[in-house]
Design a protein around this motif. Structure first.
Motif, PDB file in Angstrom:
ATOM      1  N   ARG A   1      36.945  44.193  54.871  1.00 20.22           N
ATOM      2  CA  ARG A   1      37.349  44.133  53.464  1.00 20.22           C
ATOM      3  C   ARG A   1      36.315  44.822  52.578  1.00 20.22           C
ATOM      4  O   ARG A   1      36.666  45.619  51.693  1.00 20.22           O
ATOM      5  CB  ARG A   1      37.506  42.662  53.041  1.00 20.22           C
TER       6      ARG A   1
ATOM      7  N   LYS B   1      36.118  46.554  38.633  1.00 21.40           N
ATOM      8  CA  LYS B   1      36.833  45.491  39.339  1.00 21.40           C
ATOM      9  C   LYS B   1      36.414  45.455  40.807  1.00 21.40           C
ATOM     10  O   LYS B   1      36.188  44.382  41.379  1.00 21.40           O
ATOM     11  CB  LYS B   1      38.347  45.709  39.222  1.00 21.40           C
TER      12      LYS B   1
ATOM     13  N   ARG C   1      34.128  42.564  43.568  1.00 18.54           N
ATOM     14  CA  ARG C   1      34.750  42.054  44.800  1.00 18.54           C
ATOM     15  C   ARG C   1      33.926  42.331  46.055  1.00 18.54           C
ATOM     16  O   ARG C   1      34.339  41.963  47.148  1.00 18.54           O
ATOM     17  CB  ARG C   1      36.136  42.685  44.960  1.00 18.54           C
TER      18      ARG C   1
END
Length: 490
Positions: free
Chosen positions: A130, A157, A161
């Motif tokens: 990921r 953004k 993450r």
């Protein structure tokens, strides 16, 4: 036809040069050394061949992409070999852990030495994938030419993450309870010249490249990548001038209109790309009054990355027990990074890495070609001979027959790197990624002060490591081609 000069024939410069030359620009590279590839340097001693670096190759498709739309294919020049079981890790208690791209093999080993880690290994792989996929989409594919590139909502953004506020060592503790295994996966921080106890957990994504995508080597030596790029660039009509050092950019009205070299020659170009260390190149080539707000003392505030104490040792007989990548870990890994970054001294009890490409490709050299590396501070090493003997004694105790087998040797220190590659204080990766700022807000690929000046290489965005450097070069070339923020001479 636009004329472009690239200062430095490292991988980033070569990638930029090939892309630009193939798109109709006339490109000249000026390189201070005698070989292409920068730190991807071949070293030959008698019948022994060594790759100075990089020893670990990942993401082979990145290297292949450089030749897209050029009419050439990298596969015609070289062959990548995937290493299924790529690294043999040896710990101070004598135990061994072999990293493999096969999860079942990893889980079997984990079940024996870290039973709690075995059932969560798939979770670890899922999370590092990921992290990689986010980085691949958000951070890798574009040049940073202005502050607005950092402020892009998509990039911001993505930043939130990828675990930017968590340390790599803390991240690995969640999946591996055995302290020895934590060292194995913490070592990825050194791939970007940093400490796992200070750098962001984002860089756990390097584990995805090694444990899933795979580690590679090139048949005949990794330096064949740079040799292939050199050949393709010349066949496309580009020019490389070796053994000549750029000494100064001539600047007027925020435009670099020419450059001077140590031979006294002057060259004029429309655009200039610096493929070299950001700090030293900026200091050496641009006078302070041409870069207001960025004086020398401010550049000197960057924390340098890890450097290296390297011994190239040729052993007359092939050593089958030394893996392609072999690591002997210190007992106190944390103290090693304290020594390097806090005390600015060589580790008293160092981790020792060996690259032994003859393990995979016996044709590359006589006997065994050991590239022996100890992490070092970007500082002067006062007693090189004593430290070399210390490393040799440690390896002898581990069963490597240095004394009876050594036929040739060559030592490289931070001072060597500083001289050969204009490396910032002798560092490998220029600027460390120990702080969140330097990890994510690395120097951009376009000068803030000179309209037609670009930067590529491991000290700029997107960071260190040979695939990242190549991406940096391609991103810069594409930015020039598209005219994004560049100065137009028409």
């Amino acid at each position: 036809m636009k004329e472009i000069c690239i200062v430095g024939a490292g991988l980033g410069g070569l990638a930029s040069a090939i892309r630009l030359q193939s798109k109709g620009y006339q490109v000249t590279i000026i390189e201070k050394n005698r070989h292409p590839g920068g730190k991807m340097m071949p070293v030959k001693m008698e019948d022994y061949h060594f790759d100075f670096g990089p020893n670990t190759i990942t993401m082979p498709w990145v290297f292949e992409n450089v030749l897209n739309e050029t009419g050439f294919d990298l596969k015609d020049y070289l062959s990548f070999i995937r290493l299924e079981r790529h690294t043999k890790n040896v710990f101070s208690d004598g135990s061994v852990f072999i990293q493999s791209v096969h999860p079942d093999e990893m889980i079997k080993q984990l079940a024996e030495i870290d039973p709690e880690a075995a059932p969560v290994y798939w979770d670890y792989l899922k999370e590092i994938e990921r992290l990689y996929k986010i980085s691949e989409k958000a951070f890798f594919p574009k040049a940073i030419t202005s502050l607005k590139d950092f402020m892009d909502p998509h990039t911001a953004k993505a930043f939130m993450r990828v675990r930017p506020f968590e340390k790599l060592a803390y991240f690995n503790q969640k999946y591996f309870t055995n302290p020895n295994l934590q060292k194995v996966f913490n070592r990825y921080a050194t791939y970007i010249g940093s400490s796992p106890y200070q750098s962001p957990a984002t860089f756990a994504m390097i584990g995805y490249l090694e444990m899933v995508s795979g580690v590679f080597t090139v048949k005949g030596g990794n330096t064949k990548i740079a040799e292939a790029y050199d050949d393709v660039f010349k066949k496309l009509g580009g020019t490389i001038i070796y053994n000549e050092t750029v000494k100064e950019l001539m600047i007027q009205d925020k435009i670099a209109y020419a450059l001077k070299t140590d031979s006294g020659r002057t060259f004029e170009f429309d655009h200039i790309v610096i493929n070299g260390d950001y700090v030293t190149s900026t200091k050496n080539l641009i006078k302070e009054f041409d870069r207001p707000g960025l004086p020398d003392h401010k550049l000197d505030q960057y924390e340098p990355s890890i450097s290296a104490f390297v011994i190239l040792a040729g052993l007359k007989e092939f050593q089958p027990d030394i893996h392609h990548h072999q690591v002997y870990f210190t007992e106190d890994y944390h103290q090693e990074f304290e020594d390097i970054f806090k005390h600015k001294k060589m580790p008293d009890d160092p981790t020792i890495y060996i690259s032994h490409s003859a393990f995979t490709d016996r044709t590359v050299t006589k006997g065994s070609n050991l590239f022996i590396l100890v992490n070092a501070p970007a500082a002067n090493i006062p007693d090189i001979h004593s430290y070399k003997e210390k490393v040799y004694r440690t390896l002898e105790k581990k069963g490597i027959p240095i004394c009876e087998q050594l036929e040739c040797e060559k030592v490289f220190t931070p001072d060597t790197l500083k001289h050969l590659f204009h490396a910032y204080k002798g560092s490998i990766y220029g600027i460390s990624s120990n702080s969140m700022k330097d990890a994510f807000l690395r120097p951009g690929n376009k000068s803030k002060f000179i309209h037609n000046l670009y930067y590529t290489g491991g000290s700029t965005h997107p960071g260190g490591g040979s695939p990242m450097v190549v991406m940096s070069g391609l991103n810069v070339a594409d930015s020039i081609i598209k005219g994004n923020g560049s100065f137009r001479f028409e």
